[in-house]
Design a protein around this motif. Sequence first.
Motif, PDB file in Angstrom:
ATOM      1  N   GLY A   1       0.779   7.648  -6.142  1.00 60.00           N
ATOM      2  CA  GLY A   1      -0.566   8.183  -6.345  1.00 60.00           C
ATOM      3  C   GLY A   1      -1.604   7.162  -6.753  1.00 60.00           C
ATOM      4  O   GLY A   1      -2.692   7.531  -7.194  1.00 60.00           O
ATOM      5  N   MET A   2      -1.327   5.874  -6.600  1.00 62.58           N
ATOM      6  CA  MET A   2      -2.273   4.820  -6.992  1.00 62.58           C
ATOM      7  C   MET A   2      -3.254   4.565  -5.847  1.00 62.58           C
ATOM      8  O   MET A   2      -3.251   3.516  -5.210  1.00 62.58           O
ATOM      9  CB  MET A   2      -1.516   3.542  -7.351  1.00 62.58           C
ATOM     10  CG  MET A   2      -0.620   3.676  -8.551  1.00 62.58           C
ATOM     11  SD  MET A   2       0.215   2.105  -8.917  1.00 62.58           S
ATOM     12  CE  MET A   2       0.975   2.480 -10.481  1.00 62.58           C
ATOM     13  N   ASP A   3      -4.118   5.550  -5.610  1.00 62.58           N
ATOM     14  CA  ASP A   3      -5.014   5.447  -4.461  1.00 62.58           C
ATOM     15  C   ASP A   3      -6.100   4.402  -4.658  1.00 62.58           C
ATOM     16  O   ASP A   3      -6.440   3.660  -3.727  1.00 62.58           O
ATOM     17  CB  ASP A   3      -5.622   6.806  -4.136  1.00 62.58           C
ATOM     18  CG  ASP A   3      -6.299   7.461  -5.327  1.00 62.58           C
ATOM     19  OD1 ASP A   3      -6.102   7.004  -6.473  1.00 62.58           O
ATOM     20  OD2 ASP A   3      -7.044   8.442  -5.118  1.00 62.58           O
TER      21      ASP A   3
ATOM     22  N   ILE B   1       0.837  -1.205   0.000  1.00 66.08           N
ATOM     23  CA  ILE B   1       0.000   0.000   0.000  1.00 66.08           C
ATOM     24  C   ILE B   1       0.870   1.253   0.000  1.00 66.08           C
ATOM     25  O   ILE B   1       0.609   2.210  -0.743  1.00 66.08           O
ATOM     26  CB  ILE B   1      -0.952  -0.023   1.208  1.00 66.08           C
ATOM     27  CG1 ILE B   1      -2.008  -1.118   1.013  1.00 66.08           C
ATOM     28  CG2 ILE B   1      -1.611   1.333   1.419  1.00 66.08           C
ATOM     29  CD1 ILE B   1      -2.811  -1.428   2.256  1.00 66.08           C
ATOM     30  N   ALA B   2       1.928   1.261   0.818  1.00 62.95           N
ATOM     31  CA  ALA B   2       2.833   2.414   0.838  1.00 62.95           C
ATOM     32  C   ALA B   2       3.471   2.620  -0.531  1.00 62.95           C
ATOM     33  O   ALA B   2       3.630   3.750  -0.995  1.00 62.95           O
ATOM     34  CB  ALA B   2       3.917   2.222   1.893  1.00 62.95           C
TER      35      ALA B   2
ATOM     36  N   SER C   1      -7.203   6.630   0.770  1.00 64.44           N
ATOM     37  CA  SER C   1      -8.141   6.087  -0.205  1.00 64.44           C
ATOM     38  C   SER C   1      -9.110   7.172  -0.688  1.00 64.44           C
ATOM     39  O   SER C   1      -9.381   8.136   0.030  1.00 64.44           O
ATOM     40  CB  SER C   1      -8.925   4.925   0.404  1.00 64.44           C
ATOM     41  OG  SER C   1      -9.625   5.341   1.553  1.00 64.44           O
ATOM     42  N   PRO C   2      -9.625   7.026  -1.917  1.00 61.63           N
ATOM     43  CA  PRO C   2     -10.525   8.067  -2.455  1.00 61.63           C
ATOM     44  C   PRO C   2     -11.743   8.313  -1.591  1.00 61.63           C
ATOM     45  O   PRO C   2     -12.230   9.441  -1.505  1.00 61.63           O
ATOM     46  CB  PRO C   2     -10.915   7.511  -3.830  1.00 61.63           C
ATOM     47  CG  PRO C   2      -9.819   6.569  -4.190  1.00 61.63           C
ATOM     48  CD  PRO C   2      -9.358   5.965  -2.904  1.00 61.63           C
ATOM     49  N   ARG C   3     -12.237   7.276  -0.958  1.00 60.51           N
ATOM     50  CA  ARG C   3     -13.332   7.437   0.003  1.00 60.51           C
ATOM     51  C   ARG C   3     -13.095   6.433   1.128  1.00 60.51           C
ATOM     52  O   ARG C   3     -12.350   5.470   0.979  1.00 60.51           O
ATOM     53  CB  ARG C   3     -14.688   7.182  -0.661  1.00 60.51           C
ATOM     54  CG  ARG C   3     -14.887   5.760  -1.158  1.00 60.51           C
ATOM     55  CD  ARG C   3     -16.255   5.588  -1.827  1.00 60.51           C
ATOM     56  NE  ARG C   3     -16.537   4.185  -2.119  1.00 60.51           N
ATOM     57  CZ  ARG C   3     -16.048   3.510  -3.132  1.00 60.51           C
ATOM     58  NH1 ARG C   3     -15.241   4.118  -3.999  1.00 60.51           N
ATOM     59  NH2 ARG C   3     -16.352   2.240  -3.323  1.00 60.51           N
TER      60      ARG C   3
END
Length: 606
Positions: free
Chosen positions: A453-455, A446-447, A481-483
């Motif tokens: 920028g690969m959210d 995830i890091a 995360s985007p949401r």
Amino acid sequence: MKSWRTRFLAGAACAAAIVAIPALSQGRGGPESLLPPGFGNNQALPPPEEKAAPPPPANVPPPPVAPGTVPGVSPPALDAASGDAPPAAVQNPLEAPQPTNYFTVPEGKARSVEMVGVLDPGNGGLGAGAFGANNGAFLAALMGQVDAPLPSRWTSILLRRALLSRAAAPAGVNPVDWVAARADLLLRMGEADAARMLVQSVDPVNYTPRMIETAAQTALATADPAALCPLTGATRAASRAPVWTMAEAMCAALAGEPTRASALSDQARQHGAAGIDLMLAEKVIGAGAQARRAANVQWDGVDAINPWRFGLASATGTPIPAPLLNGAGPRYAAWFARAPMVPLDQRLDAAGTAAALGIFSSRSLVEAYAQVFDQTDPAEQAGTVAARLRTAWIDPTAAGRLAAMRALWAEPSDATGRYARLILTAGAASRIEPSADHADAAADLIASMLSAGMDAEAARWSRVVEDANDSRAWAMLAVGSPRAQVDLGRDRVQAYIDADTSPGHVRAQMLVAALAGLGRVSGADASRLGNAAGLSVQNDLWATTIDQAVRANQPGTVALLAATAIQTERWAGVPPAYLFRIVRDLKAVGLDFEARMIAAEAMARL
């Protein structure tokens, strides 16, 4: 068969700091000169030719004249007396007529200096009003006080966008000096190519003394001594400093005038030029057409690198001793990473530093290693970083790809190197399907993805992270995360606070600050959780100033002020209360993605 690089890059991502607490009321003067004696002294530059300043815009008071600036003026014309007859032959090469077209702009083609930049809103720019209409002198002074490079990759990426935005020059500062201030900061950030784009956006006929100095700095940072040539006439008209004589000698050689180049080089030596600086200049002269001189560069006794030495050595492919380059600081590493005359395999470590600074994207870094792999003898490829990166992309099993990534992550001994490896593997990490079988690697995967920028790709791991109760991975997804796709209830955040063992509970404070700034916890919960984590948010001059920029809808000013709060060696020195305002105010001016990436970077690098 396609080269492995084609497959290697198939999913690669392209990713688009003074003191811990900024004190806007305290200055430390202008930026330290990046040039040897004779470049950084405005007194060595020609006095500007007086001309009438344009009238100020309606309802805006005339800009004040800041110390050391000359608003609304340009250098004197450098053209010699024109005539159709060819010049008479001269015996003294120093009296030979010089080119007269360096500062010539075709009639009616001069570009405006009131609106300068290369990024429009459609391709990453922050808009014509990014910095507002007023306070230009304040903003330019603030740029001069930013101690760059910054420790935050995503803050640097945002600040580069702001500085490159096609934006109107605010009142209170000479428009050309305003561009110079932006380019100066980009240079200190390590952004040599970005600085050159700004410098080249202003016609040389409009250069002020400050812009001449900035253009010279940029020429050296980009290892392009030929870019000094349009400046030599302006400076030599008022200065006999040896450094400018050497610059003129190099330009004469590059123009195919070896006799004049030799005479100027001898003159510079008579006026005190010596040592490594003269040797490097003669190395450039020796590379000119019909040159009769050759220089053997010896670094014995040299204890420091400077832009002159860096620029001329890099331009001629002269190796710089590793101790000098390594001790020069990250901005030099970033300049070195893009030096075209230096073999690529010698620039890979510097490219990693440039990526950590936000200058190289993940895809650019991958491409560099891919090119080196293609150029390496097959018998010597095994075990190299490029070979392991290739495995991380194309191994037929997820376990094999993940093992290669783990090896890459574990290898560097310093925090910057480890973060650079996360950036390097971002595309490969996105190809690992979320699975409980790989839950122990979820935090690093995830890091890695969020560093580029690969959210959305990182958010796919939300269920795995929740089931595994991985606090580090959960914290990054909570803010990146985007949401919201992980549990952000008060009990879950409180559990993170209770388990935090970082010095001063800085991780817990940063998490609460980011969640509150993003509006992902309610006001009441933010207050309770902040108290539990020991987070205190208070107003000060910086907070008041950045909030005013939000109300005025000035995203460029917000980005600049955010950078002033990210001026420590590492994330642990950033006050959590400042992260709260940075995230909140970036989101308020429409920069939600950047706010989330900065917050996620904080959680990844603490």
